[in-house]
Design a protein around this motif. Structure first.
Motif, mmCIF file in Angstrom:
data_model
loop_
_atom_site.group_PDB
_atom_site.id
_atom_site.type_symbol
_atom_site.label_atom_id
_atom_site.label_comp_id
_atom_site.label_asym_id
_atom_site.label_seq_id
_atom_site.Cartn_x
_atom_site.Cartn_y
_atom_site.Cartn_z
ATOM 1 N N PRO A 1 0.811 -1.219 0.000
ATOM 2 C CA PRO A 1 0.000 0.000 0.000
ATOM 3 C C PRO A 1 0.844 1.267 0.000
ATOM 4 N N GLU A 2 1.993 1.226 0.686
ATOM 5 C CA GLU A 2 2.812 2.444 0.807
ATOM 6 C C GLU A 2 4.272 2.019 0.912
ATOM 7 N N ALA A 3 5.078 2.370 -0.066
ATOM 8 C CA ALA A 3 6.442 1.856 -0.176
ATOM 9 C C ALA A 3 7.341 2.330 0.966
ATOM 10 N N TRP A 4 7.186 3.586 1.387
ATOM 11 C CA TRP A 4 8.068 4.100 2.442
ATOM 12 C C TRP A 4 7.799 3.378 3.763
ATOM 13 N N ALA A 5 6.553 3.145 4.102
ATOM 14 C CA ALA A 5 6.236 2.411 5.322
ATOM 15 C C ALA A 5 6.791 0.988 5.262
ATOM 16 N N ALA A 6 6.681 0.355 4.103
ATOM 17 C CA ALA A 6 7.210 -0.999 3.947
ATOM 18 C C ALA A 6 8.729 -1.011 4.061
ATOM 19 N N LEU A 7 9.370 -0.038 3.443
ATOM 20 C CA LEU A 7 10.827 0.037 3.498
ATOM 21 C C LEU A 7 11.312 0.187 4.939
ATOM 22 N N ARG A 8 10.652 1.053 5.696
ATOM 23 C CA ARG A 8 11.031 1.250 7.100
ATOM 24 C C ARG A 8 10.825 -0.034 7.902
ATOM 25 N N ALA A 9 9.712 -0.696 7.709
ATOM 26 C CA ALA A 9 9.451 -1.931 8.445
ATOM 27 C C ALA A 9 10.502 -2.986 8.118
ATOM 28 N N TRP A 10 10.866 -3.085 6.858
ATOM 29 C CA TRP A 10 11.880 -4.042 6.435
ATOM 30 C C TRP A 10 13.231 -3.702 7.072
ATOM 31 N N ALA A 11 13.579 -2.416 7.065
ATOM 32 C CA ALA A 11 14.850 -1.969 7.646
ATOM 33 C C ALA A 11 14.919 -2.280 9.141
ATOM 34 N N LYS A 12 13.834 -2.022 9.853
ATOM 35 C CA LYS A 12 13.824 -2.297 11.291
ATOM 36 C C LYS A 12 14.000 -3.787 11.570
ATOM 37 N N ALA A 13 13.343 -4.619 10.771
ATOM 38 C CA ALA A 13 13.431 -6.063 10.976
ATOM 39 C C ALA A 13 14.853 -6.565 10.729
ATOM 40 N N GLU A 14 15.522 -6.051 9.708
ATOM 41 C CA GLU A 14 16.887 -6.491 9.413
ATOM 42 C C GLU A 14 17.872 -5.929 10.434
ATOM 43 N N ARG A 15 17.652 -4.685 10.859
ATOM 44 C CA ARG A 15 18.547 -4.107 11.863
ATOM 45 C C ARG A 15 18.506 -4.913 13.153
ATOM 46 N N ALA A 16 17.347 -5.455 13.512
ATOM 47 C CA ALA A 16 17.200 -6.214 14.751
ATOM 48 C C ALA A 16 18.073 -7.469 14.773
ATOM 49 N N LYS A 17 18.578 -7.881 13.625
ATOM 50 C CA LYS A 17 19.417 -9.074 13.547
ATOM 51 C C LYS A 17 20.884 -8.778 13.858
ATOM 52 N N ASN A 18 21.245 -7.505 14.006
ATOM 53 C CA ASN A 18 22.633 -7.128 14.236
ATOM 54 C C ASN A 18 22.851 -6.814 15.715
ATOM 55 N N VAL A 19 24.012 -7.209 16.240
ATOM 56 C CA VAL A 19 24.251 -7.071 17.681
ATOM 57 C C VAL A 19 24.955 -5.771 18.053
ATOM 58 N N ARG A 20 25.496 -5.029 17.075
ATOM 59 C CA ARG A 20 26.224 -3.804 17.427
ATOM 60 C C ARG A 20 26.067 -2.776 16.316
ATOM 61 N N VAL A 21 25.296 -1.740 16.594
ATOM 62 C CA VAL A 21 25.079 -0.663 15.640
ATOM 63 C C VAL A 21 25.516 0.645 16.291
ATOM 64 N N ILE A 22 26.399 1.373 15.600
ATOM 65 C CA ILE A 22 26.910 2.661 16.069
ATOM 66 C C ILE A 22 26.250 3.755 15.251
ATOM 67 N N GLY A 23 25.606 4.720 15.914
ATOM 68 C CA GLY A 23 25.019 5.867 15.239
ATOM 69 C C GLY A 23 25.839 7.109 15.514
ATOM 70 N N ILE A 24 26.182 7.862 14.474
ATOM 71 C CA ILE A 24 27.056 9.024 14.621
ATOM 72 C C ILE A 24 26.394 10.250 14.008
ATOM 73 N N THR A 25 26.323 11.318 14.790
ATOM 74 C CA THR A 25 25.830 12.596 14.291
ATOM 75 C C THR A 25 26.761 13.701 14.762
ATOM 76 N N GLY A 26 26.485 14.936 14.340
ATOM 77 C CA GLY A 26 27.294 16.072 14.754
ATOM 78 C C GLY A 26 27.233 17.171 13.714
ATOM 79 N N SER A 27 27.561 18.381 14.128
ATOM 80 C CA SER A 27 27.576 19.511 13.202
ATOM 81 C C SER A 27 28.773 19.479 12.272
ATOM 82 N N ALA A 28 29.785 18.702 12.623
ATOM 83 C CA ALA A 28 30.977 18.540 11.795
ATOM 84 C C ALA A 28 31.666 17.257 12.226
ATOM 85 N N GLY A 29 32.400 16.652 11.307
ATOM 86 C CA GLY A 29 33.241 15.520 11.649
ATOM 87 C C GLY A 29 32.577 14.163 11.685
#
Length: 428
Positions: A75-103
């Motif tokens: 019905p909606e590709a973006w919602a499906a894509l997000r659901a798929w991404a969340k399901a696959e991410r749950a299979k990984n044991v270590r995810v590092i998220g990085i943000t910042g104004s620089a670097g």
């Protein structure tokens, strides 16, 4: 491998001719026999307009609401894509998220090298992150995800998607002010990455997040020792291990401290992690040092006041006649003239010769040019053996080449001109 015939975390009608893909893309120009296409809504048009082109290019399947061959129809590709991404991410044991104004791109590259991790490519938008998680989430290697934002609420959406085990804020400064409004809003929005995860902040960002664990050099929780920066690079020790980073400055050294900390906590021997850092490669435009008769520091990928300040600090640490070539910084809102003047003042203090181009050229440098071609012509007349030239400005990626030239952004063309001039003169 994204397989449309495997159990999916969303309701879909899968065409019998749909095939597994190596990866996904939301850009139909990248679709091909190994790359499936996701038809997402865009600002001006819907990806459904490009479904036929993707199929003609041989895409194994298309994620869409259209009834077409090889469709994974939802019905909606973006919602499906997000659901798929969340399901696959749950299979990984270590995810590092990085943000910042620089670097953050530099930190991502160093962390991935030390951890032997999969890491995000250049793009850090939500569709790019979702596609990355689907491709690599089930891997037994860690993931390093760059999480950039330019509007309120976006980090909360990203955190919901990525659910990082470790959240990192590299630096805080005025960037994307047109949407985020103030430094206080930037601190709050980027700080969402620290909630519900192991939080780490760079030394520059530490004052904005009292109580958070910090990394870098000096008065921080996790400190490298004995930092020395020379024209050959940076050296320091961490956890008793000697670290050498060729052609690096303090920003890269701080990213290396973060990387080594993450590696140690993941059980990677520090000596092994430090060796991995020797192979770090960052995309073009992110503090690449091109040595030769004169040295060109290509930091032209993008710019914000905090990023320009760090680059000027690196320039100042190098021997030779130091030349700064600065263009406009975008998305700074009502304070943009004052912020350009602030950066220009720092440039005059840290460089021997300063060039400015574009609308705020007079604020940025003593030598003022209205357009990029005029700047290049003057710069090639001036540069001499032994000089060190820093080039930095925003990209203006959605602008035409003529618009960039007039506005003083997209200064990668200045880097190219300098290197061509240097190499042709060397050949002679």
């Amino acid at each position: 491998m994204p397989n449309p015939h495997a159990p999916l975390p969303f309701s879909a009608t899968v065409h019998p001719e749909a095939r597994p893909a190596q990866r996904l893309t939301w850009d139909s120009r990248e679709a091909g026999p190994e790359v499936a296409f996701v038809a997402l809504p865009g600002e001006t048009m819907h990806g459904n307009r490009f479904v036929e082109a993707a199929l003609e290019a041989g895409a194994p399947f298309v994620l869409t609401d259209l009834d077409v061959p090889r469709a994974v129809r939802v019905p909606e590709a973006w919602a499906a894509l997000r659901a798929w991404a969340k399901a696959e991410r749950a299979k990984n044991v270590r995810v590092i998220g990085i943000t910042g104004s620089a670097g953050k791109t530099t930190a991502k590259a160093y962390a991935a090298a030390a951890l032997n991790a999969h890491f995000m490519p250049v793009f850090n938008t939500q569709p790019a992150i979702a596609c990355f998680l689907i491709e690599f989430g089930a891997s037994d290697r860690p993931l390093v995800v760059e999480m950039g934002i330019d509007r309120p609420g976006e980090m909360a959406e990203l955190v919901e998607l990525v659910r990082p085990d470790v959240g990192v804020v590299t630096a805080i400064g005025p960037a994307h002010l047109e949407q985020l409004g103030s430094i206080e809003n930037i601190v709050r929005e980027k700080g969402v990455i620290l909630n519900g995860a192991r939080g780490l902040v760079g030394a520059q960002a530490a004052p904005f997040y009292p109580g958070a664990e910090s990394y870098g050099f000096g008065n921080v929780t996790h400190a490298g020792q004995g930092l020395e920066i020379t024209p050959q690079g940076a050296t320091f020790t961490f956890g008793g291990v000697n670290v050498q980073l060729p052609l690096a400055a303090q920003v890269q050294a701080e990213a290396a401290v973060l990387a080594l900390l993450l590696a140690r906590e993941a059980g990677v021997p520090l000596t092994e992690a430090a060796r991995g850092l020797l192979d770090v490669s960052v995309p073009g435009g992110r503090y690449r040092v091109h040595q030769g008769r004169f040295t060109v520091i290509d930091d032209a990928y993008n710019a914000s006041p905090v990023a320009v300040s760090a680059a000027l600090g690196a320039l100042h640490a190098l021997p030779g006649r130091r030349i700064s070539v600065l263009g406009r910084m975008l998305e700074l809102g009502d304070t943009e003239r004052a912020l350009h003047a602030q950066v220009g003042q720092e440039a005059r203090a840290r460089a021997d010769l300063t060039y400015g181009v574009g609308e705020f050229a007079a604020e940025l440098g003593e030598r003022v040019y209205g357009t990029v071609p005029e700047l290049i012509a003057a710069l090639l007349e001036e540069v001499k053996d032994g000089d060190v030239v820093l080039v930095k400005a925003s990209r203006g990626i959605s602008w035409t080449a003529e618009q960039r030239a007039q506005a003083g952004v997209g200064l990668d063309v200045v880097v190219d001109a300098l290197l061509q001039f240097r190499d042709s003169a060397s050949a002679d």
